[in-house]
Design a protein around this motif. Structure first.
Motif, PDB file in Angstrom:
ATOM      1  N   UNK C 215       0.834  -1.216   0.000  1.00  0.00           N
ATOM      2  CA  UNK C 215       0.000   0.000   0.000  1.00  0.00           C
ATOM      3  C   UNK C 215       0.863   1.258   0.000  1.00  0.00           C
ATOM      4  N   UNK C 219       0.775   4.120  -3.081  1.00  0.00           N
ATOM      5  CA  UNK C 219       0.329   5.461  -2.684  1.00  0.00           C
ATOM      6  C   UNK C 219       1.442   6.487  -2.912  1.00  0.00           C
ATOM      7  N   UNK C 220       2.649   6.139  -2.519  1.00  0.00           N
ATOM      8  CA  UNK C 220       3.763   7.073  -2.724  1.00  0.00           C
ATOM      9  C   UNK C 220       3.984   7.309  -4.216  1.00  0.00           C
ATOM     10  N   UNK C 223       1.293   9.750  -5.478  1.00  0.00           N
ATOM     11  CA  UNK C 223       1.525  11.112  -4.996  1.00  0.00           C
ATOM     12  C   UNK C 223       2.722  11.731  -5.687  1.00  0.00           C
ATOM     13  N   UNK C 228      -4.358  12.129  -8.512  1.00  0.00           N
ATOM     14  CA  UNK C 228      -5.249  12.302  -7.357  1.00  0.00           C
ATOM     15  C   UNK C 228      -6.463  11.384  -7.360  1.00  0.00           C
ATOM     16  N   UNK C 230      -9.147   9.138  -6.427  1.00  0.00           N
ATOM     17  CA  UNK C 230      -9.473   8.844  -5.031  1.00  0.00           C
ATOM     18  C   UNK C 230      -9.320   7.371  -4.670  1.00  0.00           C
ATOM     19  N   UNK C 233      -6.227   6.017  -2.647  1.00  0.00           N
ATOM     20  CA  UNK C 233      -5.750   6.618  -1.395  1.00  0.00           C
ATOM     21  C   UNK C 233      -6.658   6.449  -0.188  1.00  0.00           C
ATOM     22  N   UNK C 234      -7.902   6.115  -0.422  1.00  0.00           N
ATOM     23  CA  UNK C 234      -8.874   6.269   0.655  1.00  0.00           C
ATOM     24  C   UNK C 234      -9.475   4.924   1.054  1.00  0.00           C
ATOM     25  N   UNK C 235      -8.871   4.304   2.062  1.00  0.00           N
ATOM     26  CA  UNK C 235      -9.375   3.010   2.529  1.00  0.00           C
ATOM     27  C   UNK C 235     -10.739   3.154   3.206  1.00  0.00           C
ATOM     28  N   UNK C 236     -10.978   4.335   3.775  1.00  0.00           N
ATOM     29  CA  UNK C 236     -12.246   4.535   4.485  1.00  0.00           C
ATOM     30  C   UNK C 236     -13.440   4.383   3.548  1.00  0.00           C
ATOM     31  N   UNK C 237     -13.330   4.943   2.338  1.00  0.00           N
ATOM     32  CA  UNK C 237     -14.433   4.768   1.379  1.00  0.00           C
ATOM     33  C   UNK C 237     -14.267   3.490   0.554  1.00  0.00           C
ATOM     34  N   UNK C 246      -8.274  -0.387  -1.490  1.00  0.00           N
ATOM     35  CA  UNK C 246      -7.760   0.609  -2.417  1.00  0.00           C
ATOM     36  C   UNK C 246      -7.284  -0.073  -3.693  1.00  0.00           C
TER      37      UNK C 246
END
Lengths: 350, 350, 350
Positions: C215, C219-220, C223, C228, C230, C233-237, C246
């Motif tokens: 991960x 992600x790095x 970035x 960008x 989404x 990057x966003x494990x929450x969603x 992700x």
């Protein structure tokens, strides 16, 4: 015929053979920053152009171990792709400073061969030399690895076992460090008031702190070094293997422990030589590395009054703080927490 | 006597004492790339030499928060190794631009001391100043931390509590930003049509996106900053501690949230000052950070018609999108999702 | 009115429309080092200033795919923020070498639009062009994505579907590679004795090795590229979404596979063109990527006797070694292990 590299097997090596390794690598400020992010070193000489210039460097030199890892990484596809085990190192000397912009290449010469009695494997001894773009040698070291035979019926070669030094003498040290102007050395900025003369033979130092290794970190490190050993990268096969996990490159553990030594050896800014070392046990992501050091010897370097050398034993453990200096037991066996036992010469200002 | 750094305890500090911190650090294009990889900033001024030159910089400056983290990191071994808590920041000003190649050093002065009534700890106030290799101040800020006493029987020092500004005045802002030639500012390239004058006091902006933090990322960040606080690195001890996990450096959360603010504040290219801030709750690997901003004030800077300042409150949450602007409840308590509540001055082109 | 970027919806695009994307980005030695750490490339030309100079470059050029990712990343906020699917690429040509210090910008022109029969989405075709700080085009490519409509009742635009090349002709190749002096090419240093003429059409190469994705790494990478999207990057969603995880940027898989191809195509130092490609299946952290290549065509480049072109199909799999060349079945369906099927032109010395 395959175009992929099958690596060399024991029968492919001959004493005197010279291996010119791919890939030359220009080390840059980018590599230095990654090394910083991977280990967190705080030695002022490598961290600050201003500090380095104040004592006589043209600018901050590249960390010695980053140089080692880059030079070493190149040898993997030719020397150790079919290795069963890394058996040892000896006589590793740092010979010239490396600066961002320098391009490093590696050549190895086979200096010994000895088939094992099982007829399945043999020990290959190489001397590897890293040079910069001007042909100046920056590093050399001997290494021996156990390599599989391609065909067990191949007759054994005449055994040649090189004589390697147990440790390097003081007059072999310091070539990579220019004569320093110590009037520019600032102990507040270097982070330690303890100079070469402040360490006593037999002194032990617990480096206190611990660092947990992550998969992404050791993988990024190995790729930075172009070290292609499969065991570090492939969970799909390693997951089915002996450990069930990717193995951390032994050099990553050395660099992790080296960074920890700043706390207690903050002025030991240069590695002059690695006399030898053992990766006592494997390390894996999730392990927390601790370290302690013992001063084995303290020697002036002939002709130099700027820096002195400490021969230091560095022991790293996993998941075991080092306040009690975990070590071999009375039976000579390593404490089960120990992962690294290294013998090196460090340089400090006098 | 130990050669390792035990850190300073409360009784080791005296008002007026000056601490010259190790390790000076040359910030390079490598550090800038790592900062980019860790946060994903998209501000054109810091990202593009060409854009920066078009508006009057000599080249792209180093991100303000990278400067902050490097300057801050040096203070940890001397100021907060025995800290129980980081209590606050105030009056943080960015004073001169930093460019790749500059070497940063930090000095702190103790500006206040107040023992707590329990006799076990005390509050230490320091003003830390970061300077470049030419002695030019690039950053200063006040910080106060609660530090353990070594010996509870030591008598309390005379309490000195410095007067710190609740927020900096507009005429203290902008020193790190040269006078800009806005004819070279291209809103398409900067990514936002909204200039300083387009933001209204009271306006709230949900920055929409979320970023999940990984262990390898926050560890690499802290090592890049030479921030040695143990809680960020050692799962072996933290696993047995209060949270059972490594704690993410609060500055990593600030930088993560700052990168998110591009979406809504794309022209807010410079941090002029940090008035204060609270790390409301700890963050851990696996948390997804979201952020929202509120415009607290909008002020011209005396003598400048190129940039204007917005005083902005930045609130970051974990695992909670910010469309509803999660905030304090009627009882004054923070929403449980909030991890950061920061008050800063940002600069935008007029 | 919101100040955040809602992205463009299908109705926001018009044929002939030109989108100037944020953020210009100066690529540095730091970015090169990060790319190295993320993928572990071993191509000598990009790795060594000394090797590059010996064959006629001014210095080591930036890896072609790093250039691609940086140019591509800028288009995401304007082109694909509301994309349902990335449908394809075509005609991607590398037009000029990029060196550290160059600043890359991207402009896209809408070259086609076709609403889908469901009235909910449409296909947007863009040609994106990356240029350096001197306005020299370094890369261009066509891409088409399926984008949501904001309002289903909006009438469909006149359908315009551009004619895109199935693959680029040999005379369109090689502009990013200066005329080379092959007397300076050293096969030992480049890591392969196999030149352009040694590869036969129809030849298949198993690249042997596998790399597990983390991960923090992907992600790095994103970035670094200022990509960008989404979903990366966003494990929450994403944790609540279709895959529960992700999604790894398809370009990260391409670069991972490209690095693996060194073992078998070690002299294929430059990507001249990407004819097309499909991300056959999603990749996630924890997947181990393997790859194999097939030589589809071998062509001299008109007017050049230094380098020749191989049209190569690159297939990447996850958790499936490629010794058996996993491919489409008799029913035309992809092997379930396949994640990437790419068609590109690579350049090798003759």
């Amino acid at each position: 015929m395959t175009k992929t590299n099958p690596g060399n097997f024991f029968e492919d090596f001959a004493v005197g053979q010279v291996l010119r390794h791919a890939t030359p690598r220009t080390v840059t400020a980018g590599d230095v920053a990654l090394y910083q992010a991977l280990y967190g070193n705080r030695f002022a000489v490598q961290s600050s152009d201003a500090f380095a210039r104040a004592i006589g460097y043209e600018r901050a030199p590249v960390d010695d171990l980053l140089v080692f890892h880059v030079v070493f990484g190149k040898t993997v596809p030719d020397v150790s792709l079919n290795a069963v085990a890394n058996l040892g190192y000896a006589g590793c000397r740092f010979l010239a400073p490396v600066f961002p912009g320098d391009t490093l290449s590696t050549v190895s010469e086979v200096i010994g061969l000895k088939e094992n009695s099982n007829g399945k494997t043999g020990v290959v001894y190489v001397r590897s030399t890293g040079t910069n773009q001007n042909g100046v040698e920056v590093l050399d070291y001997a290494r021996w690895v156990m390599v599989r035979k391609r065909d067990e019926s191949t007759p054994a070669p005449t055994a040649v076992v090189p004589v390697l030094p147990a440790h390097l003498p003081p007059d072999a040290l310091g070539a990579a460090v220019p004569r320093l102007d110590l009037s520019g050395w600032d102990d507040a900025l270097s982070g330690s008031p303890h100079r070469w003369g402040d360490y006593a033979v037999g002194e032990r130092i617990d480096h206190v702190d611990g660092t947990t290794i992550e998969e992404a970190e050791h993988q990024m490190a190995c790729r930075l070094y172009q070290n292609t050993a499969k065991v570090h990268f492939n969970q799909h096969t390693e997951g089915k293997g002996r450990f069930g996990r990717r193995l951390v490159y032994g050099g990553h553990v050395i660099s992790t422990a080296r960074a920890l030594t700043f706390n207690g050896l903050g002025n030991a800014f240069a590695v002059a030589a690695i006399n030898g070392g053992r990766h006592v046990a494997p390390s894996f992501a999730g392990d927390t590395i601790y370290a302690w050091s013992e001063i084995l010897d303290s020697r002036a370097i002939p002709g130099r009054d700027d820096v002195g050398a400490l021969r230091v034993r560095l022991v790293a453990t996993k998941d075991q703080p080092c306040a009690a200096f975990p070590d071999k037991g009375d039976d000579g066996r390593d404490d089960p927490a120990v992962v690294l036992d290294l013998d090196w010469w460090l340089l400090l200002p006098r």
